[in-house]
Design a protein around this motif. Structure first.
Motif, short mmCIF file in Angstrom:
data_model
loop_
_atom_site.label_atom_id
_atom_site.label_comp_id
_atom_site.label_asym_id
_atom_site.label_seq_id
_atom_site.Cartn_x
_atom_site.Cartn_y
_atom_site.Cartn_z
N ILE A 75 0.89 -1.41 0.44
CA ILE A 75 -0.08 0.07 0.49
C ILE A 75 1.20 1.18 -0.11
N ASP A 76 1.88 1.06 0.09
CA ASP A 76 3.10 2.18 0.42
C ASP A 76 4.36 1.99 -1.14
N LEU A 77 4.52 3.23 -1.89
CA LEU A 77 5.79 3.24 -1.92
C LEU A 77 6.27 4.84 -2.21
N ALA A 78 7.84 4.84 -2.43
CA ALA A 78 8.42 5.39 -2.89
C ALA A 78 9.26 5.33 -3.65
N GLY A 79 9.60 6.55 -4.17
CA GLY A 79 10.68 6.40 -5.53
C GLY A 79 10.70 7.71 -6.63
N ILE A 80 11.54 6.93 -8.07
CA ILE A 80 11.41 8.65 -8.12
C ILE A 80 10.67 8.58 -9.88
N VAL A 81 10.47 9.79 -10.18
CA VAL A 81 10.12 9.47 -11.76
C VAL A 81 10.47 9.43 -12.68
N ALA A 82 10.39 7.66 -12.97
CA ALA A 82 11.18 7.70 -15.15
C ALA A 82 10.29 8.31 -16.11
N SER A 83 8.95 8.40 -15.64
CA SER A 83 8.05 9.27 -16.97
C SER A 83 7.09 9.59 -16.42
N SER A 84 6.44 10.83 -17.07
CA SER A 84 4.86 11.17 -17.07
C SER A 84 4.05 11.59 -17.11
N LYS A 85 2.76 11.40 -18.14
CA LYS A 85 2.82 12.44 -18.29
C LYS A 85 1.55 13.00 -18.11
N ASP A 86 1.83 13.21 -16.62
CA ASP A 86 0.82 14.41 -15.95
C ASP A 86 1.45 15.50 -15.49
N PRO A 87 1.38 16.59 -16.04
CA PRO A 87 2.27 17.93 -16.39
C PRO A 87 2.95 18.52 -14.61
N ARG A 88 2.20 18.00 -13.62
CA ARG A 88 2.81 17.96 -12.29
C ARG A 88 3.75 17.42 -12.19
N PHE A 89 3.86 16.58 -12.49
CA PHE A 89 5.20 15.39 -11.75
C PHE A 89 6.16 15.20 -13.58
N LYS A 90 7.32 15.67 -13.88
CA LYS A 90 8.44 14.45 -14.61
C LYS A 90 9.99 13.73 -14.21
N PRO A 117 -1.73 6.85 -11.33
CA PRO A 117 -2.11 7.67 -11.20
C PRO A 117 -2.16 9.16 -10.75
N GLY A 118 -1.66 10.29 -11.63
CA GLY A 118 -1.03 11.09 -10.69
C GLY A 118 -1.43 11.84 -9.46
N ASP A 119 -3.13 11.80 -9.74
CA ASP A 119 -4.13 12.21 -8.10
C ASP A 119 -3.94 11.90 -6.57
N TRP A 120 -3.34 10.53 -7.45
CA TRP A 120 -2.74 9.60 -6.19
C TRP A 120 -1.15 10.43 -5.34
N ILE A 121 -0.19 10.57 -5.53
CA ILE A 121 0.77 11.45 -5.80
C ILE A 121 1.28 12.69 -5.23
N VAL A 122 1.93 12.03 -4.24
CA VAL A 122 2.34 13.43 -2.92
C VAL A 122 4.52 13.81 -3.53
N PRO A 123 4.33 14.88 -3.84
CA PRO A 123 5.57 15.25 -3.70
C PRO A 123 6.70 14.69 -2.30
N LEU A 124 8.03 14.24 -2.94
CA LEU A 124 8.11 13.93 -1.62
C LEU A 124 8.84 15.84 -0.56
N PRO A 125 7.90 15.34 0.49
CA PRO A 125 8.28 17.25 0.81
C PRO A 125 9.36 17.18 1.64
N LYS A 126 10.29 18.28 0.95
CA LYS A 126 11.43 18.62 1.91
C LYS A 126 11.99 18.09 3.29
N GLY A 127 13.01 17.67 3.99
CA GLY A 127 13.24 17.06 5.54
C GLY A 127 13.88 15.81 4.95
N LEU A 128 12.43 15.14 4.31
CA LEU A 128 13.07 13.75 3.72
C LEU A 128 13.28 13.46 2.86
N THR A 129 14.32 12.14 3.50
CA THR A 129 14.87 11.14 2.32
C THR A 129 13.36 10.15 1.71
N LEU A 130 13.62 9.39 0.69
CA LEU A 130 12.18 8.52 0.21
C LEU A 130 12.52 7.15 1.08
#
Ligand SMILES: NC(=O)c1ccc[n+]([C@@H]2O[C@H](COP(=O)([O-])OP(=O)(O)OC[C@H]3O[C@@H](n4cnc5c(N)ncnc54)[C@H](OP(=O)(O)O)[C@@H]3O)[C@@H](O)[C@H]2O)c1
Length: 339
Positions: A75-90, A117-130
């Motif tokens: 139910i949890d994951l954190a990582g690096i965007v490999a590709s995105s069709k959602d303009p909010r993520f690159k 889906p982009g609507d379920w994604i939160v950018p990693l906040p400053k102050g936390l590692t993955l």
């Protein structure tokens, strides 16, 4: 289809796959391809996932979590965007994805790649590692949301003691640590006598047994011990807590490791003005979700997250950890390293 990832072409990768047929139930690490992943705008190279109680249920035959098979839980994951069709993520963005349908009806985090889906994604906040984000994960989010809601309802350290049940578990350990950081007097309830020292290191001032918060007989109203409680245990434990909360105090209930039936009465509510606050991490609105992640990266960030609360395992070690969480045997948080 081949997927670009930092110059590397990846078309096949590892994932933990659960499968159920009429005669068999299996949980195995398998090779999966990008085409097997569900619909979604953002492909994430998963760095870490984590082990939650719900994930344990997803990996047993009658856990009633997974909607169809074969399935990749987590139910949890954190990582690096490999590709995105959602303009909010690159490509290259560090992100967190938890909750919604992830690990329930949408393939989850026990996989080297996920499509979300982009609507379920939160950018990693400053102050936390993955890794820290997954050491927190859904359990940490639930602890933080519980404290946030208690404070919204008037809790502050001078109001009195705060009880945390299931204190050595994921939600419990992080709640103890976060409350201690905010100078609360934390009373930790645990069934594990061997872990008292661990709870003291997290910042618990008092430790009581499970039986003390779940006696044979529950009175409708009892002595007023605690100003508030973070309760991931539920069941008869919740009924006892309600009868022992101070006037106008609050209980944030998030779980049911102690059972779903709560044999209580109206008296704590109508004679003591007690508030029962329901905590749901899954459909918590995105605006509040981001606010809670920001708090976890700053004023609610546990001090000993990686060196005391969390341990790291591999995908291959997951089945054992998933079985142990259902037996109440895991301590703190277990992070799964994928990349
Ligand atoms: N509402 C939400 O959005 C949300 C989010 C996350 C989790 N949850 C729920 O919260 C609960 C805890 O999750 P978790 O990830 O913290 O699980 P966990 O790591 O397994 O922790 C649960 C803890 O509860 C205690 N416990 C176990 N069996 C018990 C029993 N029979 N009676 C009383 N206490 C018992 C144990 O702590 P001690 O040995 O220290 O007593 C155990 O470590 C689960 O029910 C989970 O589904 C809900």
């Amino acid at each position: 289809m081949k997927k670009r990832n930092g110059g590397r072409q990846v078309d096949q990768f590892k994932a933990l796959v659960v499968n159920k047929t009429e005669t068999d139930f299996t949980v195995n690490v398998k090779t999966v391809s990008i085409e097997d992943l569900p619909e979604g705008d953002v492909v994430i190279k998963v760095a870490y996932s984590s082990v939650n109680y719900k994930d344990g249920l997803a990996c047993i035959p009658n856990g009633k979590i997974v909607k169809s098979y074969p399935f990749i839980p987590g139910i949890d994951l954190a990582g690096i965007v490999a590709s995105s069709k959602d303009p909010r993520f690159k490509e290259g963005d560090e992100v967190i994805a938890t909750s919604y349908e992830i690990g329930v009806s949408h393939y989850g985090g026990y996989s080297e790649y996920a499509r979300i889906p982009g609507d379920w994604i939160v950018p990693l906040p400053k102050g936390l590692t993955l890794k820290e984000a997954m050491a927190l994960g859904t359990a940490g989010f639930t602890a933080a949301l519980s404290i946030h809601r208690l404070e919204e309802n008037g809790l502050s350290p001078e109001k009195g003691k705060v009880l945390v049940t299931g204190a050595t578990g994921g939600v419990g350990s992080i709640a103890v640590s976060m409350l201690a950081k905010r100078n609360y007097h934390v009373v930790a309830s645990t069934g594990k006598e061997s872990e008292h020292e661990y709870l003291r290191k997290l910042g618990a001032k008092e430790i009581i047994s499970r039986e003390e918060v779940c006696p044979e007989q529950i009175r409708p109203l009892d002595k007023q011990y605690w100003a508030a409680a973070v309760d991931p245990v539920g069941g008869r434990t919740l009924a006892t807590i309600l009868s022992r909360i101070q006037y106008n105090g609050s209980v944030a209930v998030s779980g049911l490791t102690g059972g779903a039936d709560v044999p209580t009465t109206v008296f704590p509510f109508i004679l003591r003005g007690v508030n029962l606050l329901g905590i749901d991490s899954v459909y918590c609105p995105m605006e509040l979700r981001k606010q809670i992640w920001e708090r976890m990266a700053t004023n609610l960030k546990p001090d000993k997250l990686l060196d005391l609360i969390a341990q790291e395992i591999t995908l291959e070690q997951l089945p054992e950890a998933l079985s142990n969480i259902l037996k109440g045997k895991l301590r703190g948080r277990t992070v799964v390293k994928l990349a």
